[in-house]
Design an enzyme around this catalytic site. Structure first.
Site, short mmCIF file in Angstrom:
data_model
loop_
_atom_site.label_atom_id
_atom_site.label_comp_id
_atom_site.label_asym_id
_atom_site.label_seq_id
_atom_site.Cartn_x
_atom_site.Cartn_y
_atom_site.Cartn_z
N ASP A 313 27.49 38.32 22.98
CA ASP A 313 27.42 38.30 21.30
C ASP A 313 26.52 36.98 21.11
O ASP A 313 26.42 36.08 22.10
CB ASP A 313 28.91 37.80 21.10
N ASP A 505 33.47 36.18 21.91
CA ASP A 505 34.37 35.10 21.71
C ASP A 505 35.35 35.19 20.31
O ASP A 505 36.30 34.90 20.11
CB ASP A 505 33.78 33.74 21.50
N ASP A 509 34.56 40.75 18.23
CA ASP A 509 34.29 41.14 19.57
C ASP A 509 35.20 41.92 20.54
O ASP A 509 35.03 42.47 21.27
CB ASP A 509 33.75 39.73 20.46
#
Length: 641
Positions: A313, A505, A509
């Site tokens: 990410d 995080d 996600d």
């Protein structure tokens, strides 16, 4: 006495085996060799029968183990009259579990330490300001309770520091060895250890919702896992069993002595296969915990060792996840510091994340922020206020354009956001803000590729231009931007080179972390949903820990296979010696006990990093050390000047 009683309860069959041996020795001393033979033989055959039953149960479950070698060795030694050797085999199998438990206890030290340190009570301050406390169970602490934490105690819940300042040992949570200073009003994590002075803490969460309890839950889950241990032994079980029976049968056929068959199988007992892998895996999980990486189960370590694709990410993972002031562009006749100070004074009236970044940027530049009055905020658009007699407008371009004309159309760097400023009806300038890349991101990506990960991707919902700009800066070519959470899941599911590790995080996600072969949640203070969905939780906000997780997985698997190989190699060598008739069964049985010990000691090497891992870590740490040395030199030059 209690530890002895607990040991006796756990290893009662091993103690019973020693008792049978003592009874057999006593019968020999009393000139009753037949009674000794029958006593020892019956006990050994009874043990073999129990193991045979367990083998059949495993076969029904589709699992084939190596106990058939031990059972055959026990029966054959009894048949050829080497009943003492059969008892040693029984003792070896029962004490082997004790050795495994001892080694695993050493290997689990870091995991167990987190659980053992969990506080049971809290010192709650009695309302009224008297300073008196009452001890209550940690579970009774509620948000807004004020607690006294004595020197050297573990903070029982998350909270805000009410004392002026204090130093905390957060090493068990983050792996950071140095004390961390906090001042009044700052949040502190449960699980931290206070320094030499008592502190006052206002609870912001109950114990169940606090950081330390989440970590304890993760560690407990990790300790319960035994997923890959048996599978590793099973992969070797069939060929090892066939080789053992082949050597034993050949020795019997060539010599014509049935005792050779028993002597060979005595040194082919499977304890090294059964013990080595569990100890290595527990040692690897313990080392990961020491570095602030909680691996939830042993199967994840095995997956980490084979990672071929890594996806990241962007926001909060590859970048810091918070906007920062990057530049101040001003109109003719305006000074950057003056514009920034006016804008920051107005933005103090707003709670928008960009407003907080502007205020923080002004303070970092050492500016004194003026007081703003009569502020009016239009949510998500901007703020208007009076500052030192000036009317100041701060916000988005269309909001500021409704108050002034002539906003210049200047290009904005990829990844930057603009906040415009107008003063007394005239355009004053703009503030550029950006979510900066972490300082260690590029080195982390390079280190990950060095471990053998062939494909690295960035998956983000951000704009393509911004994502491509950041990707090119950190060495990621495969950038997928403008994605929704479901898009990320679909991409990870369709990646051809597996296993796939996903690092993220945030709450958004959580789905893709669960979909990946190995999901890594960054930062203990991140999303609970992400932590629960992930297979690995990195407690410290350090991206390189994701690489260390892969390195630890590979080191653990290598050591586990080495320990198994050592046990198999030594056993085969001893089988060949025994087939020549020069290794009596009783001596072979005791020799095999030494093989067990060697395998356990080798498996414990998983607690130490390998040479490649040390070299990779040195490459990452060297730039930071050089930068620190450079700063020290510069400070010295300034002092001399």
């Amino acid at each position: 006495m209690r530890p002895l009683a607990a040991f006796a309860r756990r290893h009662w069959f091993g103690l019973l085996t020693l008792l049978v041996g003592a009874v057999g020795g006593l019968l020999i001393a009393l000139d009753q060799p037949e009674a000794a033979r029958w006593t020892v033989s019956a006990f050994s055959l009874g043990f073999a029968a129990v193991r045979t039953w367990h083998m059949l149960v495993d076969l029904r479950r589709g699992r084939y183990g190596v106990d058939v070698l031990a059972v055959t060795a026990i029966v054959s030694t009894v048949v050829v009259g080497e009943y003492w050797a059969s008892l040693v085999i029984v003792l070896m199998m029962t004490t082997g579990r004790a050795l495994e438990a001892l080694a695993a206890g050493r290997a689990e030290r870091e995991l167990s330490a987190l659980l053992d340190r969990a506080p049971r009570t809290a010192h709650r301050l009695v309302p009224g300001g008297s300073g008196h406390t009452t001890d209550v169970p940690v579970g009774e602490v509620q948000p807004d309770d004020e607690l006294l934490v004595k020197p050297g105690e573990v903070l029982p819940v998350d909270g805000l520091l009410l004392s002026t300042s204090a130093a905390f040992d957060e090493s068990s949570l983050t792996g950071e060895p140095l004390p961390v200073e906090h001042v009044r009003g700052e949040p502190v994590m449960s699980g931290s250890v206070t320094g030499a002075r008592p502190i006052i803490l206002r609870a912001t969460a109950s114990a169940a919702d606090s950081q330390y309890q989440r970590i304890i839950d993760l560690v407990s889950e990790a300790q319960r896992s035994r997923a890959p241990f048996v599978r590793l032994a099973d992969r070797v079980a069939v060929p090892f069993t066939l080789v053992s029976f082949t050597i034993a049968g050949a020795a019997w056929w060539l010599s014509g002595e049935a005792s050779r068959f028993a002597e060979v199988l005595v040194v082919a007992t499977p304890c090294p296969l059964l013990i080595a892998a569990p100890v290595a895996f527990m040692a690897g999980m313990s080392r990961a915990a020491h570095h602030g990486i909680i691996v939830k189960n042993g199967g994840t370590l095995e997956q980490l060792s084979h990672i071929r694709t890594a996806a990241f990410d962007k926001t909060g993972t590859l970048t810091r996840g918070a906007p920062e002031l990057a530049a101040v562009d001003v109109a003719d006749g305006m000074h950057p510091d003056a514009v920034l100070a006016l804008a920051a004074g107005v933005e103090r009236l707003s709670t928008h994340p960009l407003a907080e970044a502007i205020v923080a940027g002004a303070r970092e530049r050492g500016l004194t922020l003026p007081v703003a009055h009569a502020g009016q905020e239009t949510t998500a658009h901007g703020v208007t206020a009076t500052v030192e007699g000036h009317t100041v407008v701060v916000g988005k371009e269309d909001y500021v354009a409704s108050h002034v004309r002539g906003i210049p159309d200047l290009p904005l760097a990829p990844g930057h956001s603009a906040v415009h400023v107008a003063v007394d009806g005239g355009y004053a300038g703009r503030l550029a803000l950006a979510d900066h890349v972490r300082h260690d991101t590029a080195r982390t990506i390079a280190a990950l590729r060095a471990t053998g990960v062939g494909q690295v991707l960035m998956l983000t919902g951000d704009a393509p231009a911004t994502a491509q700009h950041i990707g090119s800066a950190i060495g990621i070519d495969d950038v997928r931007a403008g994605l929704l959470p479901q898009d990320k899941v679909d991409i990870v599911a369709g990646l051809p080179h597996r296993p796939v590790m996903m690092v993220g995080d945030g709450v958004n996600d959580a789905p893709v972390l669960a979909a990946a072969d190995v999901g890594v949640a960054m930062g203990a203070r991140g999303s609970t949903a992400a932590s629960e969905s992930a297979d690995v939780v990195v407690l410290l906000d350090d991206l390189y820990r994701a690489v260390r997780a892969v390195q630890i997985g590979r080191r653990t698997m290598a050591v586990a296979w080495q320990a198994i190989g050592l046990g198999v190699g030594l056993s085969v060598a001893l089988m060949l010696v025994a087939s020549a008739g020069v290794l009596p069964a009783i001596i072979g049985a005791w020799t095999q006990e030494g093989v067990d010990l060697a395998c356990i000691l080798w498996a414990l090497l998983a607690r130490q990093p390998g040479r490649e891992e040390q070299a990779a870590l040195a490459e990452v740490e060297r730039p930071a050390e050089d930068a620190a040395a450079q700063r020290t030199g510069q400070n010295g030059q300034r002092t001399a000047a």
